[in-house]
Scaffold this motif. Structure first.
Motif, short mmCIF file in Angstrom:
data_model
loop_
_atom_site.label_atom_id
_atom_site.label_comp_id
_atom_site.label_asym_id
_atom_site.label_seq_id
_atom_site.Cartn_x
_atom_site.Cartn_y
_atom_site.Cartn_z
N ALA A 83 41.90 76.85 38.32
CA ALA A 83 41.69 76.31 39.67
C ALA A 83 41.15 74.89 39.66
CB ALA A 83 40.74 77.22 40.44
N SER A 84 40.49 74.49 38.58
CA SER A 84 39.89 73.14 38.49
C SER A 84 39.60 72.84 37.03
CB SER A 84 38.59 73.09 39.30
OG SER A 84 37.62 73.93 38.68
N GLY A 85 39.20 71.60 36.78
CA GLY A 85 38.78 71.24 35.43
C GLY A 85 37.54 72.04 35.03
N MET A 86 36.60 72.20 35.95
CA MET A 86 35.40 72.96 35.64
C MET A 86 35.74 74.42 35.35
SD MET A 86 33.06 70.86 35.28
CE MET A 86 32.02 72.15 34.66
N ALA A 87 36.74 74.96 36.05
CA ALA A 87 37.17 76.34 35.77
C ALA A 87 37.74 76.43 34.35
CB ALA A 87 38.19 76.81 36.79
N LEU A 109 28.35 63.10 28.92
CA LEU A 109 29.39 64.02 29.38
C LEU A 109 29.61 63.86 30.87
CD1 LEU A 109 28.39 67.53 27.95
CD2 LEU A 109 30.29 66.14 27.18
N PHE A 110 30.77 64.32 31.34
CA PHE A 110 31.00 64.48 32.77
C PHE A 110 29.85 65.33 33.34
CE2 PHE A 110 32.90 67.13 36.15
CZ PHE A 110 33.19 66.13 37.05
N GLY A 111 29.28 64.89 34.45
CA GLY A 111 28.03 65.46 34.96
C GLY A 111 28.03 66.97 35.15
N VAL A 187 38.07 69.70 22.97
CA VAL A 187 38.07 68.33 23.49
C VAL A 187 38.49 68.32 24.96
CG1 VAL A 187 39.24 66.09 23.31
CG2 VAL A 187 38.46 67.26 21.24
N ASP A 188 37.71 67.62 25.77
CA ASP A 188 38.09 67.37 27.16
C ASP A 188 38.93 66.08 27.16
OD1 ASP A 188 38.24 66.41 29.79
OD2 ASP A 188 36.28 67.22 30.34
N GLY A 189 40.21 66.25 27.39
CA GLY A 189 41.14 65.10 27.30
C GLY A 189 41.54 64.54 28.67
N THR A 190 40.74 64.82 29.69
CA THR A 190 41.08 64.41 31.06
C THR A 190 41.47 62.95 31.19
OG1 THR A 190 39.59 66.09 31.95
CG2 THR A 190 40.19 64.30 33.43
N VAL A 191 40.66 62.06 30.61
CA VAL A 191 40.90 60.63 30.85
C VAL A 191 42.02 60.06 29.97
CG1 VAL A 191 38.58 60.15 31.72
CG2 VAL A 191 39.06 59.84 29.29
N HIS A 209 41.81 70.00 30.26
CA HIS A 209 42.01 68.85 31.15
C HIS A 209 41.58 69.22 32.55
CE1 HIS A 209 44.54 66.63 28.32
NE2 HIS A 209 45.24 67.73 28.12
N SER A 210 40.98 68.27 33.24
CA SER A 210 40.93 68.36 34.69
C SER A 210 42.25 67.74 35.16
CB SER A 210 39.75 67.56 35.24
OG SER A 210 39.96 67.38 36.63
N SER A 211 43.18 68.60 35.58
CA SER A 211 44.49 68.07 36.02
C SER A 211 44.38 67.48 37.42
CB SER A 211 45.56 69.16 35.93
OG SER A 211 45.17 70.30 36.66
N THR A 212 43.19 67.59 38.01
CA THR A 212 42.88 66.93 39.28
C THR A 212 43.11 65.42 39.21
OG1 THR A 212 41.07 68.53 39.45
CG2 THR A 212 40.98 66.65 40.94
N LYS A 213 42.89 64.87 38.03
CA LYS A 213 42.87 63.42 37.88
C LYS A 213 44.29 62.90 37.67
CE LYS A 213 38.53 64.26 38.23
NZ LYS A 213 37.60 64.49 37.13
N LEU A 214 44.60 62.43 36.48
CA LEU A 214 45.89 61.77 36.27
C LEU A 214 47.08 62.72 36.38
CD1 LEU A 214 44.52 59.63 33.39
CD2 LEU A 214 45.63 58.65 35.42
N ILE A 222 43.38 69.71 43.21
CA ILE A 222 42.41 70.12 42.19
C ILE A 222 43.07 71.12 41.24
CG2 ILE A 222 40.20 71.32 41.83
CD1 ILE A 222 39.40 69.02 43.37
N GLY A 223 42.88 70.92 39.95
CA GLY A 223 43.43 71.87 38.98
C GLY A 223 42.88 71.62 37.60
N GLY A 224 43.16 72.55 36.70
CA GLY A 224 42.72 72.40 35.32
C GLY A 224 43.64 73.14 34.39
C1 LIG Z 1 36.71 65.49 36.85
C2 LIG Z 1 36.40 65.88 35.47
C3 LIG Z 1 36.12 67.23 35.15
C4 LIG Z 1 36.06 68.31 36.18
O1 LIG Z 1 37.27 68.51 36.81
P1 LIG Z 1 37.45 69.17 38.27
O2 LIG Z 1 38.91 69.31 38.38
O3 LIG Z 1 36.84 68.25 39.26
O4 LIG Z 1 36.73 70.48 38.21
C5 LIG Z 1 35.88 67.53 33.82
N1 LIG Z 1 35.89 66.58 32.86
C6 LIG Z 1 36.14 65.28 33.14
C7 LIG Z 1 36.14 64.29 32.03
C8 LIG Z 1 36.41 64.90 34.45
O5 LIG Z 1 36.66 63.61 34.72
#
Ligand SMILES: *Cc1c(COP(=O)(O)O)cnc(C)c1O
Length: 417
Positions: A83-87, A109-111, A187-191, A209-214, A222-224
């Motif tokens: 459902a999200s990156g945090m999920a 880290l991401f907060g 590894v969190d590869g979101t960015v 990944h937080s697929s919410t972003k790119l 919002i997704g992950g």
């Molecule tokens: C935004 C973000 C998350 C969390 O993702 P959500 O989709 O907002 O839950 C985790 N890690 C990084 C690096 C992010 O930028």
């Protein structure tokens, strides 16, 4: 799918069964439940003996199409969309850890990830040992017999540091062999997205990944996603004991059959459709954002009102060579820079006309934020110092606009301070 290129895979995906109407874009299967031809079939599906969709909180055809596309882009074993990156992050650690065990994590880290480790997991008897991830001795020393994972982000902000992932994987492997117990590198590869960073080639075990972003197509939903990259045998993890006979599939099997199903933070099919569409243009958007960011970083570094710019793309960044090697000669779409103090930062932010004041990153629109007063508001002074969050620090997430317009906007606002 063999040796197809990144963009071909990002556009075509890897669907298991074609849509019955042969729609070019895999459709949204919005239903919750699926009919079975016989009671025997439904029994088999529940036992996971025959793969079939039964209930959309566990699997859904549209979500599966997105998962298979993501997995193809990562060259992984399989992916699970959330459902999200945090999920994605919370599912991984609830799946992998037992009470009394610990993880070693970067301290920058991401907060919300930091809060999840520091508060939520702690209440379940799981300790997080925060280290300076750029100091490999600290990483080594933090590991003990109860350590099950090393966790880091490919480029963490606002510090903009780049961990040496090859060396971190080596440490985990040494410990794995020496102690005969499981330690996964996560590894969190979101960015960076799989377009810039291929975790599999670096020996990473899981990427989230937080697929919410790119990935979403520029911050539209919002997704992950969790991808098992196929580098780990998953032996020596007590939490996976009941799934041991499944061998290398045990992480994914427990996730799907237990933790992901029970936590219920699944991706909705409508979102999976949007995010599959987002993947089609991922490389184009990331290329443009990286190019814009590199130009803005150079411009800001030369500006006499700017004290310092943190961006691994700048040749004098201590992370330049490493980032170049790890991230396919690109450096991402986020940079941070420092102005003298909070008041000058606020004045600057308030005068921007095109760039929007917002807390997200990876949007098509360029976004800016003052981390100390927002994202890090609840942190102690000491924590802010460790994370290099000063009162004059500004984070810029660069979009895909014309870079000249962004530069002009920044220039006129800097003149106001
Ligand atoms: C935004 C973000 C998350 C969390 O993702 P959500 O989709 O907002 O839950 C985790 N890690 C990084 C690096 C992010 O930028």
């Amino acid at each position: 799918m063999g040796k197809l290129g990144f963009d071909t895979k990002a556009v075509h995906g890897d669907v298991l069964k074609e849509d019955i109407h042969k729609a070019i874009r895999y459709p949204i299967y919005a239903g919750v439940a699926f009919h079975f031809e016989s009671a025997e079939d439904i029994e088999d599906a529940f036992a996971f003996r025959k793969p079939a969709h039964a209930y959309s909180r566990v699997t859904n055809p549209t979500v599966e199409a997105f998962e298979r596309k993501m997995n193809g882009l990562e060259d992984g074993r399989a992916a699970v969309a959330t459902a999200s990156g945090m999920a994605a992050i919370s599912n991984v650690f609830f799946n992998l850890l037992k009470q009394g065990e610990n993880i070693v994590s970067a301290n920058s880290l991401f907060g919300n990830t930091y809060s999840f480790f520091k508060k939520t997991l702690k209440n379940f008897g799981i300790e997080t040992r925060f280290v300076d991830i750029d100091d490999l001795d600290q990483v080594r020393e933090a590991i003990n017999g109860k350590t099950r994972a090393l966790f880091l982000e490919t480029i963490s902000n606002p510090k903009m540091n780049v961990p040496d992932i090859t060396k971190i994987v080596e440490i985990a492997r040494e410990k794995r062999m020496a102690r005969d117990h499981g330690i996964a590198v996560i590894v969190d590869g979101t960015v960076t997205t799989p377009y810039l960073f291929k975790g599999k080639e670096f020996g990473v075990d899981l990427v989230v990944h937080s697929s919410t972003k790119l990935i979403s197509g520029g911050a539209t939903s919002i997704g992950g996603v969790i991808v098992d990259l196929g580098n780990c045998e998953w032996s020596g993890f007590p939490s996976l004991e009941d799934y041991k006979k499944l061998g290398e599939l045990s992480f994914l099997a427990r996730l799907r059959k237990e933790v992901y199903r029970d936590l219920g933070a699944c991706m909705a099919p409508q979102i999976a459709f949007l995010q599959s569409l987002g993947l089609e243009t991922l490389s184009l958007r990331v290329e443009k954002a990286c190019k814009n960011t590199l130009e803005l970083a150079g411009y800001l570094a030369r500006h006499d009102k700017v004290i310092r710019v943190n961006y691994p793309g700048l040749p004098d960044s201590p992370f330049h060579a490493l980032a170049k090697k790890q991230f396919n000669n690109r450096f991402g779409g986020v940079l941070t820079f420092e102005l003298p103090d909070k008041q000058t930062s606020f004045t600057f932010l308030n005068h921007l006309k095109i760039i929007r004041r917002a807390s997200n990153l990876g949007d098509n629109t360029t976004l800016i934020i003052h981390p100390a007063s927002t994202l890090f508001q609840e942190y102690t002074m000491e924590e802010k110092e460790t994370m290099d969050v000063s009162e004059g620090l500004i984070r810029l997430s660069v979009g895909i606009e014309d870079v000249e317009d962004l530069m002009e906007d920044i220039e006129q606002a800097l003149h106001k301070i």
